[in-house]
Design an enzyme around this catalytic site. Structure first.
Site, mmCIF file in Angstrom:
data_model
loop_
_atom_site.group_PDB
_atom_site.id
_atom_site.type_symbol
_atom_site.label_atom_id
_atom_site.label_comp_id
_atom_site.label_asym_id
_atom_site.label_seq_id
_atom_site.Cartn_x
_atom_site.Cartn_y
_atom_site.Cartn_z
ATOM 1 N N ARG A 45 -0.286 -7.387 -9.755
ATOM 2 C CA ARG A 45 -0.730 -8.416 -8.862
ATOM 3 C C ARG A 45 -0.960 -9.711 -9.683
ATOM 4 N NH1 ARG A 45 -5.013 -4.816 -5.310
ATOM 5 N NH2 ARG A 45 -3.372 -3.900 -4.018
ATOM 6 N N LYS A 203 -3.415 12.044 6.045
ATOM 7 C CA LYS A 203 -3.915 12.405 7.240
ATOM 8 C C LYS A 203 -3.342 11.390 8.521
ATOM 9 C CE LYS A 203 -8.510 13.356 5.589
ATOM 10 N NZ LYS A 203 -9.890 12.861 5.709
ATOM 11 N N GLY A 356 -0.374 1.430 -1.610
ATOM 12 C CA GLY A 356 -0.870 1.916 -2.969
ATOM 13 C C GLY A 356 -0.265 3.311 -3.646
ATOM 14 N N GLY A 379 -3.653 -1.913 2.827
ATOM 15 C CA GLY A 379 -3.980 -1.892 4.191
ATOM 16 C C GLY A 379 -3.296 -3.041 5.040
#
Length: 420
Positions: A45, A203, A356, A379
């Site tokens: 990053r 999930k 990620g 996200g």
């Protein structure tokens, strides 16, 4: 789903010497993983932000870099929350000192044109998480240009990602932010067909919005990991002790129905690797998805599924990848995600990957250079796929309008009002 939004770019300000002597505040994403000794475990990053930083330095700007790290308590940064390791790494990469400034909200520090400083963890400032317009107004009073180059934090409505962009004298996207929005906007607004989306992970509940949105867009939706288990169970298949979500079986069935109504399809594995426990020394067994015994759990896809998926990806026009096919961190169950990574890299399709776990898989299997675009966002990547307006992007879009500076009150990120 929105296409590439209209926003100003750092390059627009760099033309004709417009950055020379300007105090430029760059919101970067230096939320890097740290090793046990306090050093930086992965500086990807930091490296991704270097083009924007170098452009400002070469243009003669006084550069102030800001980022969060972890989740500190506002007003009480601990030793583990400091950006000092990032400052040291930046100095190495830039070949110049990058001092760390601790008390910076009031602007009482010096930075000369052509130099850079790193501002201590912005989440330590009271009002950062609350997107406080008063904090934004204070910071905006001593900068000339705000640059957002932190796509990974673009889904956060926080002071340095949203309110400050609206309050600053001028605001634009940095090269990394612009590249992310260009790549994702192009892939989702006008993709080459067939469009194949791979959504893996534990999930359905965490990615239901993404799955529902993609069901209306893609030609093939590939489900992996625990998400695939829920879809298999929704079809009435046996999943043993596998991770799945019984409460979301109807939601999974609706996603598959939405795909079918459009003539698109859901891809699920035809064979899987099962074991009695999830452990590095567990012994996996290849079974048909219709033959998972009650005492075993699905931990990866099998060889027939890997071959079938490689064929789907080879015929794709565009691939969007988020999430693994199994527990790839454990050697006995890594083959499926490894095969997926290699198939994405080998496909002639335009490929975009993000998230990620996806970044970890790309690094583990060494395919990064063969994927067309690897997003730095987690996200933010998911929310963009879901079609949501990202707060940071909404602010940049608002600032592309004339006379758009707003200090108090701060517009909310949904449907930012036009300038008066």
């Amino acid at each position: 789903m929105m296409g590439t939004p209209a926003f100003l770019r750092l390059e627009d300000f760099a033309r004709d010497g417009r950055l020379r002597g300007q105090r430029v505040f760059i919101r970067a994403d230096f939320n890097v993983p740290l090793a046990a000794d306090g050093g930086i475990a992965d500086d990807s990053r930091i490296r991704a932000a270097l083009p924007g930083i170098r452009l400002c330095l070469q243009s003669g700007a006084a550069v102030m870099l800001a980022s969060h790290l972890g989740r500190p308590r506002e007003g009480a940064l601990g030793a583990q929350d400091t950006l000092a390791p990032v400052a040291a790494r930046l100095a190495e990469l830039l070949g110049r000192p990058v001092p760390l400034v601790c008390d910076w909200v009031g602007g009482a520090f010096e930075v000369a044109p052509g130099d850079a400083v790193l501002l201590e963890n912005c989440r330590g400032n009271r009002g950062e998480k609350a997107d406080d317009p008063r904090l934004a107004a204070c910071i905006a009073s001593w900068i000339d240009l705000y640059v957002n180059d932190a796509f990974g934090a673009a889904h956060r409505a926080e002071c340095t990602t949203h309110a400050l962009a609206l309050a600053a004298p001028a605001a634009c996207a940095g090269p990394l932010m612009a590249a992310e929005l260009d790549a994702l906007g192009h892939a989702l607004a006008g993709p080459a067909r067939p469009l194949v989306a791979i959504v893996g992970g534990a999930k359905v509940s965490t990615k239901l919005g993404v799955l529902e949105t993609l069901a209306d867009r893609v030609d093939v939706l590939v489900a992996g990991g625990g998400i695939a288990n829920t879809f298999l169970a929704a079809r009435g298949g046996p999943v043993g002790t596998s991770l799945f979500e019984p409460a979301l079986l109807d939601a999974a069935a609706r996603v598959e129905q939405r795909l079918a109504r459009r003539g698109a399809r859901l891809w699920l594995p035809e064979d899987v690797v099962t074991a009695g426990r999830c452990a590095a020394d567990a012994r996996g067994t290849v079974r048909a998805t219709s033959a998972v015994p009650p005492g075993e759990m699905i931990l990866d896809v099998g060889p027939a599924s890997r071959a079938a998926l490689a064929g789907v990806l080879a015929a794709a026009g565009t691939i969007v990848w988020n999430g693994p096919l199994g527990v790839f961190e454990l050697a006995p169950f890594a083959a499926g995600t490894r095969a997926l990574a290699e198939a994405v890299a080998a496909s002639p399709a335009h490929s975009i990957a993000g998230g990620g776990d996806t970044l970890a898989a790309i690094a583990a299997f060494g395919v990064g250079e063969r994927i067309d675009y690897v997003s730095t966002g987690g996200g933010a990547f998911l929310e963009f796929l879901e079609g949501r307006e990202l707060p940071a992007v909404a602010a940049l879009r608002a600032r592309a309008l004339p006379n758009s500076r707003r200090i108090v009150p701060v517009p909310r990120f949904e449907n930012e009002p036009e300038a008066a």
